[in-house]
Design a protein around this motif. Structure first.
Motif, short mmCIF file in Angstrom:
data_model
loop_
_atom_site.label_atom_id
_atom_site.label_comp_id
_atom_site.label_asym_id
_atom_site.label_seq_id
_atom_site.Cartn_x
_atom_site.Cartn_y
_atom_site.Cartn_z
N UNK A 149 0.88 -1.16 0.00
CA UNK A 149 0.00 0.00 0.00
C UNK A 149 0.92 1.21 0.00
N UNK A 150 0.76 2.06 -1.02
CA UNK A 150 1.65 3.21 -1.15
C UNK A 150 0.85 4.50 -1.05
N UNK A 151 1.54 5.54 -0.68
CA UNK A 151 0.95 6.85 -0.43
C UNK A 151 0.15 7.36 -1.63
N UNK A 152 -1.07 7.79 -1.37
CA UNK A 152 -1.98 8.42 -2.33
C UNK A 152 -2.42 7.52 -3.48
N UNK A 153 -2.23 6.21 -3.37
CA UNK A 153 -2.72 5.26 -4.38
C UNK A 153 -3.67 4.31 -3.65
N UNK A 154 -4.92 4.25 -4.13
CA UNK A 154 -5.96 3.49 -3.42
C UNK A 154 -5.70 2.00 -3.37
N UNK A 155 -5.42 1.40 -4.51
CA UNK A 155 -5.26 -0.05 -4.53
C UNK A 155 -3.80 -0.43 -4.27
N UNK A 156 -3.58 -1.61 -3.68
CA UNK A 156 -2.20 -2.06 -3.44
C UNK A 156 -1.46 -2.27 -4.77
N UNK A 157 -0.15 -2.08 -4.74
CA UNK A 157 0.68 -2.24 -5.92
C UNK A 157 1.54 -3.49 -5.72
N UNK A 158 1.45 -4.43 -6.66
CA UNK A 158 2.27 -5.64 -6.58
C UNK A 158 3.62 -5.33 -7.20
N UNK A 159 4.69 -5.54 -6.42
CA UNK A 159 6.03 -5.11 -6.82
C UNK A 159 6.97 -6.30 -6.91
N UNK A 160 7.86 -6.25 -7.89
CA UNK A 160 8.90 -7.26 -8.07
C UNK A 160 10.24 -6.54 -8.18
N UNK A 161 11.30 -7.15 -7.66
CA UNK A 161 12.63 -6.62 -7.97
C UNK A 161 13.11 -7.40 -9.18
N UNK A 162 13.89 -6.74 -10.01
CA UNK A 162 14.39 -7.38 -11.23
C UNK A 162 15.90 -7.21 -11.28
N UNK A 163 16.57 -8.22 -11.82
CA UNK A 163 18.01 -8.17 -11.99
C UNK A 163 18.35 -8.94 -13.25
N UNK A 164 19.57 -8.77 -13.72
CA UNK A 164 20.01 -9.53 -14.88
C UNK A 164 20.19 -10.98 -14.45
N UNK A 165 19.59 -11.88 -15.21
CA UNK A 165 19.64 -13.30 -14.86
C UNK A 165 20.97 -13.91 -15.25
N UNK A 166 21.51 -14.69 -14.33
CA UNK A 166 22.69 -15.49 -14.65
C UNK A 166 22.22 -16.70 -15.44
N UNK A 167 23.11 -17.39 -16.13
CA UNK A 167 22.73 -18.55 -16.93
C UNK A 167 21.96 -19.56 -16.08
N UNK A 168 20.74 -19.91 -16.48
CA UNK A 168 19.93 -20.89 -15.75
C UNK A 168 19.28 -20.35 -14.49
N UNK A 169 19.44 -19.07 -14.21
CA UNK A 169 18.94 -18.47 -12.96
C UNK A 169 17.41 -18.51 -12.88
#
Length: 193
Positions: A149-169
Motif C-alpha cells: 500500500x503506497x501513499x496516495x494510491x488506493x489499490x495495493x501495488x504488486x512489486x517485483x525486484x528485477x536483476x540480470x539473470x545469470x545462466x539458468x537463474x
C-alpha cells in the motif's frame, strides 16, 4: 500509455551535508557519463530532473528495464573505491499519463515514484504489469516483493525486484520457489471432557 522510470540517489541529503561540492560534481558526472547516455541508447527521454532524482519515459517496457539494469551496473562499476558512492533506487511502471508540453503527469508517474522508494539500494523495482510484459523476453530474473500500500494510491501495488539473470537463474528460481500460499495445521489438544 508509457513506461516510466523513476530514479533517486540513495542518501543524497547526508552526502550533500558531508561534501556538497563533491557530491554535486559526482552526480553531474554520473548523469553525463552514465544515466543520460543509457536513457538515450534505449530510446528514452528524461522529462524531469528533481534535485537528485530523475523521471524518464520509454516507448517500451523492455527498453526501460534494460536501461535501468544497465544504469545500475555501470554506476556500480564506475564507483571504484569512493567512500560515498552514488547509488540509485530505480522504479518502473507502465501506465496512463497526461502529456503537457515536455512534461508528463498522472497516476503512471506517481506509481513509478512510489515503486522506486521500495527498490533495494542499487536495485530496480517494477510493477507487476511491467513484469508481465518483460517476462521471457530478456535475460531478467524476478523476485516477488509482494503487494504494497503506497501513499496516495488506493489499490495495493504488486512489486517485483528485477536483476540480470545469470545462466539458468530463472529456471532454478522457479523450481526452488515455494508456492505463494501455504497452510500449516498443528495438532489441537482437547481441553474439554
Amino acid at each position: 500509455l508509457t513506461a516510466i522510470l523513476s530514479a533517486d540517489v540513495v542518501g543524497y541529503s547526508g552526502m550533500m551535508e558531508a561534501d556538497e561540492a563533491g557530491t554535486l560534481e559526482r552526480l553531474k558526472a554520473n548523469r553525463a557519463r552514465i544515466f543520460d547516455p543509457h536513457v538515450n541508447i534505449q530510446g528514452g527521454r528524461v522529462f524531469k530532473l528533481i534535485g537528485d532524482g530523475a523521471l524518464a519515459e520509454f516507448p517500451s517496457v523492455i527498453a526501460a528495464v534494460t536501461c535501468a539494469l544497465a544504469i545500475q551496473e555501470a554506476t556500480e562499476k564506475a564507483q571504484g573505491d569512493e567512500a560515498k558512492p552514488i547509488r540509485y533506487r530505480i522504479g518502473i511502471n507502465l501506465g496512463e499519463v497526461i502529456v503537457q508540453g515536455d512534461d508528463i503527469y498522472g497516476e503512471g508517474v506517481n506509481v513509478a515514484a512510489r515503486i522506486q522508494a521500495l527498490a533495494p539500494v542499487g536495485g530496480v523495482a517494477i510493477a507487476r504489469i511491467v513484469r508481465d510484459q518483460v517476462e521471457g523476453k530478456g535475460p531478467f530474473a524476478f523476485d516477488d516483493m509482494g503487494e504494497h500500500t503506497v501513499k496516495n494510491i488506493e489499490r495495493p501495488v504488486h512489486v517485483f525486484s528485477v536483476r540480470t539473470a545469470a545462466h539458468g537463474d530463472t529456471a532454478e528460481r522457479k523450481a526452488d520457489a515455494p508456492g505463494k500460499l501455504s497452510i500449516c495445521v498443528l495438532p489441537f489438544a482437547n481441553m474439554s471432557g
